[in-house]
Structures are given as structure tokens and as C-alpha cells.
Motif scaffolding. Sequence first.
Motif, PDB file in Angstrom:
ATOM      1  N   GLY A 175       0.819  -1.204   0.000  1.00  0.00           N
ATOM      2  CA  GLY A 175       0.000   0.000   0.000  1.00  0.00           C
ATOM      3  C   GLY A 175       0.856   1.258   0.000  1.00  0.00           C
ATOM      4  N   MET A 176       0.178   2.391  -0.055  1.00  0.00           N
ATOM      5  CA  MET A 176       0.892   3.674  -0.086  1.00  0.00           C
ATOM      6  C   MET A 176       0.113   4.742   0.649  1.00  0.00           C
ATOM      7  N   GLY A 234      -8.372  -3.381   8.708  1.00  0.00           N
ATOM      8  CA  GLY A 234      -8.273  -4.445   9.705  1.00  0.00           C
ATOM      9  C   GLY A 234      -7.199  -5.451   9.348  1.00  0.00           C
ATOM     10  N   ASN A 235      -7.565  -6.735   9.299  1.00  0.00           N
ATOM     11  CA  ASN A 235      -6.604  -7.791   8.983  1.00  0.00           C
ATOM     12  C   ASN A 235      -6.107  -7.729   7.538  1.00  0.00           C
ATOM     13  N   ARG A 236      -6.801  -6.955   6.683  1.00  0.00           N
ATOM     14  CA  ARG A 236      -6.378  -6.822   5.286  1.00  0.00           C
ATOM     15  C   ARG A 236      -5.344  -5.717   5.104  1.00  0.00           C
ATOM     16  N   LEU A 237      -4.920  -5.100   6.195  1.00  0.00           N
ATOM     17  CA  LEU A 237      -3.876  -4.081   6.093  1.00  0.00           C
ATOM     18  C   LEU A 237      -2.671  -4.671   5.360  1.00  0.00           C
ATOM     19  N   PRO A 238      -2.161  -3.987   4.339  1.00  0.00           N
ATOM     20  CA  PRO A 238      -1.018  -4.531   3.593  1.00  0.00           C
ATOM     21  C   PRO A 238       0.174  -4.815   4.515  1.00  0.00           C
ATOM     22  N   HIS A 239       1.029  -5.700   4.065  1.00  0.00           N
ATOM     23  CA  HIS A 239       2.240  -6.016   4.829  1.00  0.00           C
ATOM     24  C   HIS A 239       3.402  -5.073   4.478  1.00  0.00           C
ATOM     25  N   GLY A 240       3.221  -4.270   3.439  1.00  0.00           N
ATOM     26  CA  GLY A 240       4.220  -3.269   3.075  1.00  0.00           C
ATOM     27  C   GLY A 240       3.558  -1.941   2.766  1.00  0.00           C
TER      28      GLY A 240
END
Length: 330
Positions: A175-176, A234-240
Amino acid sequence: MAVTLRDIANKAGVSIATVSRILNNDATLSVNEKTRQRVLDTAERFNYTKHKRSQSNRTQKIAVVQWYSLTQELDDLYYMAIRMEIERSAQQRGLQTVPIYQNNMEDIPQDVTGIIAIGKFSDSQVEKFRLVTPNIVFVDYDSLAAGYDCLVPDFENAVRSVISEFCNEGINDIGMLAGTETTTDNETVPDLRRFYFESDLRQRGLYHPEFIFAGNYTSMSGYQVMKKAIADLGNRLPHGIFIANDPMAVGALKAVQEAKISIPNRLAMISFNDTALVKYVYPSMSAVHVATDEMAHSAVDMMIKRLQNPDNDPCKTVVGTHLIKRQTTR
């Protein structure tokens, strides 16, 4: 018979190289002031014409126009670093500088022979600069199409290196926190980092528009936008997460820490600019380093060339960047 550099060197008791560097106002030369003045006096006595042309820069006055106010500049060390180094480098090269803040046209003296403009500007503002002087160098703004010299960071390869780093760490959900801003006369400025980010992710088949959030480049904005991303995804927050500048990155880091999200195991973060802000937070932030000193020195070089050769075609310099890995990446 024409006077040569060798004649001046022999008379002043220094090397030809030293004479050349002193007469060309080389700021990197380490020589005491007594020696420097002896060379200048010798050249003057010999009526060295090339020396006189190079010394004409000493009488030139240039405006260094910062698009930020003093208060805004304190919040964004990137633009402060560029301005301060431009002024230092210009003065060492014999130019007189006049600082102008928040793009205040009324404060620009009418007797300036050049303008170095830092930041983002509308077409109407560029035209107002031109009415003062045609000798203009833009820093961090691509003005080549408008016919003016400019320097810009290499946004395209910088963003590509960020995405490649995340992918090399096995992170494919990226994400950005992008930035939106306006010129001082309220024209919207597009964020090239976001453009290249979306383009590269599309090519890799990794683009998710819901992973992109926009702020306004301040630390408070970074904090608020990151909190929204955490709450919305939530849990879908990107890992980067790639963050458009350092103040936003510092605010985002605070929001992540408050949410007790593990860095970098659950979330890796990379900022852009690499000012002192991200070097001394904890954990220290990985960032794309932009060479602000190089941009400043090149801007002054461009201005001097423009003053000496005002009819030359405009030039665009793209300044390289590199990624510095710290504690927010794996």
C-alpha cells in the motif's frame, strides 16, 4: 602577449591547478584566504580577462524562492535542506542571495538577475517569475516543457526500488500513503510518486486501489491517514507500506505503534527523502535517499551557466536516488 594561468601561478607561487580553481570560485578547494587573495590580486594586476568574466558572478543577485513559509519549512526538512545548501553554495560561488518565502512575488527585488525556485508552481506563477527575469532554475519541479532549467529527483526508479524491495522480502500486498498538495495560488499538484507506484504495481499485477490513502505531507496527516487505513482494512492491512515523505512517515509510525502492530514482521515501511526525521525515530525508518546537497549544488551550477549563456537551450537534470534499509524493513 596574452597572460596565461602559468604566468599567474609563477608570480603567485602556487600551482596552475590552484590558480584555475580559485579563479573559477571552486568551493571545494581548501586554501587559506591569504593565498586566495594573492592569486586574485595577481590576476587583477595582469588584467586577466577570463578572470574578470568569472568574477562578474560576484555582482550578480539571485532570489532563492521557497514555496513554503518559514513555519512550513520547519515541518519539512527536505525543502529546508535544499534552500540552505543553495544559499551556501551560491554565496561561495560569489553570488548574492535574497531569500523569499511562500512564493511571495512582491518580495522579489526587481534588480535580481536570476531566480532559483524551490517547490511546486503554477503556470501563472512561472509567468510572473519570467516578468522579473528570464534566468530561472526550478528545483523539485519539472519546468522543461515551459522552457526553463530544472532539477528533479528520479521518482520513477526510486519507486521501482521500493516495490522491488518489498517483493524481495516476499511482500506482495503493498500500500501507499500518498500526498496531495496545492501551489500557493491553489492549483493542485500531482504526486509523481503515486503515479509511478500505481503504474509499477499494475505491471506486476499487484495493484489494489483500496490500499492507497492520501494525506497532505504533514506528520499529523500521516498519523490520521494511517489510523484510518488500520481501522478500514483491519486484517487486510497490507504487509508493506510506501510513504510519500518523511513527516508523513513519522506520523504513520506513531499510529502503527499505538495499534501495537509489529514492525517489520507484520508491517514493513519505507519513506521517501531520508531526512534526519526518519534516521532517529525508533525503529529507524528505511527510506529512499534524495541527494539534497547535490540538487542544490547543481542548481547553482545551472544558474551560473544560465547567467553566462542566457541563450542556451533549457536543461533538465534528474538526480539519482537510492534506498537505505533500516529497522522498518526485514
